[in-house]
Design a protein around this motif. Structure first.
Motif, PDB file in Angstrom:
ATOM      1  N   TYR A   8       0.818  -0.786  -0.369  1.00 34.25           N
ATOM      2  CA  TYR A   8      -0.335   0.021   0.077  1.00 34.25           C
ATOM      3  C   TYR A   8       0.725   1.269   0.112  1.00 34.25           C
ATOM      4  O   TYR A   8       1.488   1.494   0.698  1.00 34.25           O
ATOM      5  N   SER A  10       1.191   5.399  -0.118  1.00 34.65           N
ATOM      6  CA  SER A  10       0.584   6.926   0.343  1.00 34.65           C
ATOM      7  C   SER A  10       1.658   8.248  -0.086  1.00 34.65           C
ATOM      8  O   SER A  10       2.480   8.108  -0.183  1.00 34.65           O
ATOM      9  N   LEU A  22      -7.252   3.556   4.722  1.00 34.55           N
ATOM     10  CA  LEU A  22      -6.032   2.714   4.755  1.00 34.55           C
ATOM     11  C   LEU A  22      -6.387   2.244   5.573  1.00 34.55           C
ATOM     12  O   LEU A  22      -5.871   0.714   6.274  1.00 34.55           O
ATOM     13  N   LEU A  26      -6.548  -1.859   6.477  1.00 31.80           N
ATOM     14  CA  LEU A  26      -5.517  -2.379   7.136  1.00 31.80           C
ATOM     15  C   LEU A  26      -5.754  -3.649   8.454  1.00 31.80           C
ATOM     16  O   LEU A  26      -5.494  -4.797   8.763  1.00 31.80           O
ATOM     17  N   PRO A  35       0.193  -7.677   4.286  1.00 29.02           N
ATOM     18  CA  PRO A  35       0.217  -5.406   3.692  1.00 29.02           C
ATOM     19  C   PRO A  35       1.216  -5.265   4.315  1.00 29.02           C
ATOM     20  O   PRO A  35       1.826  -5.223   4.874  1.00 29.02           O
ATOM     21  N   VAL A  37       3.148  -1.234   4.003  1.00 29.94           N
ATOM     22  CA  VAL A  37       2.589  -0.188   4.282  1.00 29.94           C
ATOM     23  C   VAL A  37       4.040   0.865   3.378  1.00 29.94           C
ATOM     24  O   VAL A  37       4.959   1.328   4.386  1.00 29.94           O
ATOM     25  N   HIS A  99      -0.851  -0.999  -4.605  1.00 28.71           N
ATOM     26  CA  HIS A  99      -2.629  -0.381  -3.860  1.00 28.71           C
ATOM     27  C   HIS A  99      -1.583   0.663  -4.111  1.00 28.71           C
ATOM     28  O   HIS A  99      -1.310   1.275  -2.632  1.00 28.71           O
ATOM     29  N   SER A 100      -2.475   1.903  -4.671  1.00 31.14           N
ATOM     30  CA  SER A 100      -1.540   3.657  -4.731  1.00 31.14           C
ATOM     31  C   SER A 100      -2.863   3.785  -3.997  1.00 31.14           C
ATOM     32  O   SER A 100      -4.166   3.672  -4.455  1.00 31.14           O
ATOM     33  N   ASN A 101      -2.696   4.658  -2.926  1.00 31.44           N
ATOM     34  CA  ASN A 101      -3.724   5.443  -2.240  1.00 31.44           C
ATOM     35  C   ASN A 101      -3.972   6.213  -2.446  1.00 31.44           C
ATOM     36  O   ASN A 101      -4.729   7.620  -2.456  1.00 31.44           O
ATOM     37  N   HIS A 123      -6.596   4.457  -6.293  1.00 30.28           N
ATOM     38  CA  HIS A 123      -7.667   4.402  -5.580  1.00 30.28           C
ATOM     39  C   HIS A 123      -7.802   4.997  -6.088  1.00 30.28           C
ATOM     40  O   HIS A 123      -7.168   6.048  -5.279  1.00 30.28           O
ATOM     41  N   TYR A 383      -8.462  -7.694  -5.565  1.00 33.32           N
ATOM     42  CA  TYR A 383      -7.450  -8.127  -6.147  1.00 33.32           C
ATOM     43  C   TYR A 383      -7.619  -9.288  -6.357  1.00 33.32           C
ATOM     44  O   TYR A 383      -6.858  -9.821  -7.468  1.00 33.32           O
TER      45      TYR A 383
END
Length: 407
Positions: A8, A10, A22, A26, A35, A37, A99-101, A123, A383
């Motif tokens: 993930y 951010s 997020l 999580l 996960p 981050v 996963h780009s938040n 996202h 996913y």
């Protein structure tokens, strides 16, 4: 079932709506998702660690993508650096998905996609204003393998810029364990804020910034007092984004709000609560939540209030019309018109049984539609769909094989 490793990403360590999404997610992921981050150092990193989840460092940026000879160039350089770092971490971790938040970090990932050895998910939690730069940005991140958006409204905005894309809607969720009105008595919550039974308590839970509409909330509070309503306004939140390249001078706006309270003579009616770690307690004390944003892509506070049995008066511009049924479990009103809001709110605030009925309807719908377990299940399905698509496609050049994939 093999574990899915998701990185993930951010662009910021400051915590606002997307970052709270997020953190909630999580904490609710099944054991089949592992996960990690990627974030700049700061508050988000600290909160992720409290969940017992690993973080890795990237540069990120607080810069704006609006055209500016200094700030835009700096932001793009920082995002380019973040993209290279994401590529390196993806390979080191052998992540299955990036996963780009946010839109900004999705730009980083897409720019480095030839070096990133995993499918890309972008996202989108915000709706960029129209314009050539905004449209070009959305078209660019549409090159991701999957795009998630937080409302049909955001999806429509995305499609106007990138009509050949096919973004999927994933609504924000609510942690039903944390936001549970049965765990806290209404009288107890109201007593903490000095609210009597006859007082009508309105509130906002939002970062302090012009487009969220705190000024409009203060002005409508003044109008309601003039109409004879015993009203108190609780404002939970602080200026979150305060760098020079941020679109608005949020610190100056915050100072202006305090000055406005004095000018209108409502210092005894408006309470600045700052950032709160006990949002459920704040919501439990309210008779109605206000979301007077100029435009709201989704409205996280909307569904949190609904789950707590609090009706919502929300802007009609953006995502809230997908969440609130006007006149049934809340009100939908035009943005930037505090006089119109005061006129619409007055009869509802005078009618206790109607307020309670709207709150009950809001709670029932939100618990059914926006529970964290349900929404997280939809994310995991996304996913799986993304991985199935990736397996049907030729492998990314240079992608390291995990042990389970090796012959």
């Amino acid at each position: 079932m093999p574990t899915l490793r998701v990185l993930y990403a951010s662009h910021t360590a400051r915590v606002s709506g997307a970052e709270w999404w997020l953190l909630d997610t999580l904490g609710a992921l099944p054991d089949t998702v592992e996960p990690v981050v990627a974030t700049p150092p700061g508050r988000l990193e600290e909160l992720v660690h409290e969940l017992g989840i690993r973080t890795v460092a990237i540069a990120g940026t607080d810069g704006s993508l609006r055209l500016n000879p200094v700030h835009t160039s700096r932001a793009l350089a920082e995002l380019g650096c973040s993209g290279l770092q994401l590529a390196r971490w993806t390979r080191r971790l052998r992540a299955d998905i990036v996963h780009s938040n946010s839109i900004r970090i999705a730009v980083s990932a897409v720019a480095a996609r030839k070096l990133i050895a995993a499918p890309l998910l972008a996202h989108v939690h915000e709706s960029l204003p129209g314009g050539r730069v905004a449209d070009a940005t959305l078209r660019f991140i549409s090159r991701s393998d999957l795009v998630l958006v937080n409302s049909e409204f955001t999806r429509e905005r995305f499609l106007r810029a990138a009509p050949r894309s096919d973004p999927s809607v994933l609504y924000n969720a609510v942690d039903l364990e944390r936001f549970d009105p049965a765990k806290l008595g209404r009288d107890e919550a109201r007593a903490e804020f000095g609210l009597s039974e006859r007082t009508r308590a309105l509130g906002m839970v939002a970062q302090i910034t012009p487009w969220k509409g705190q000024e409009e909330a203060i002005r409508m509070t003044s109008r309601l007092r003039e109409r004879g309503i015993d009203v108190q306004l609780l404002l939970a939140g602080t200026p979150v984004f305060v760098s020079r390249s941020t679109r608005y001078d949020n610190r100056a706006y915050d100072r202006g709000l305090h000055a406005l309270v004095g000018e209108l003579g409502v210092a005894d009616r408006v309470h600045f609560l700052g950032e709160r770690g006990d949002v459920p307690r704040v919501l439990r004390a309210l008779d109605m939540l206000l979301v007077p944003s100029w435009e709201e892509p989704f409205g996280r506070a909307v569904v949190e209030a609904m789950v707590m049995g609090v009706p919502v008066a929300a802007t009609s511009a953006g995502g809230p019309p997908e969440l609130v049924r006007d006149g049934e479990d809340g009100l939908l009103l035009p943005p930037r018109r505090p006089d119109a809001w005061a006129e619409a709110l007055e009869p509802v605030l005078r009618d206790g049984p109607r307020l309670r009925a709207m709150g009950a309807a809001a709670e029932a719908r939100a618990r059914h539609e926006f529970g964290l377990e349900r929404i997280t299940g939809q994310l995991v399905d996304d996913y799986d769909r993304l991985m199935e698509s990736a397996h049907r496609s030729p492998p990314t050049e240079g992608r390291p094989q995990r042990a389970a994939d090796q012959p």
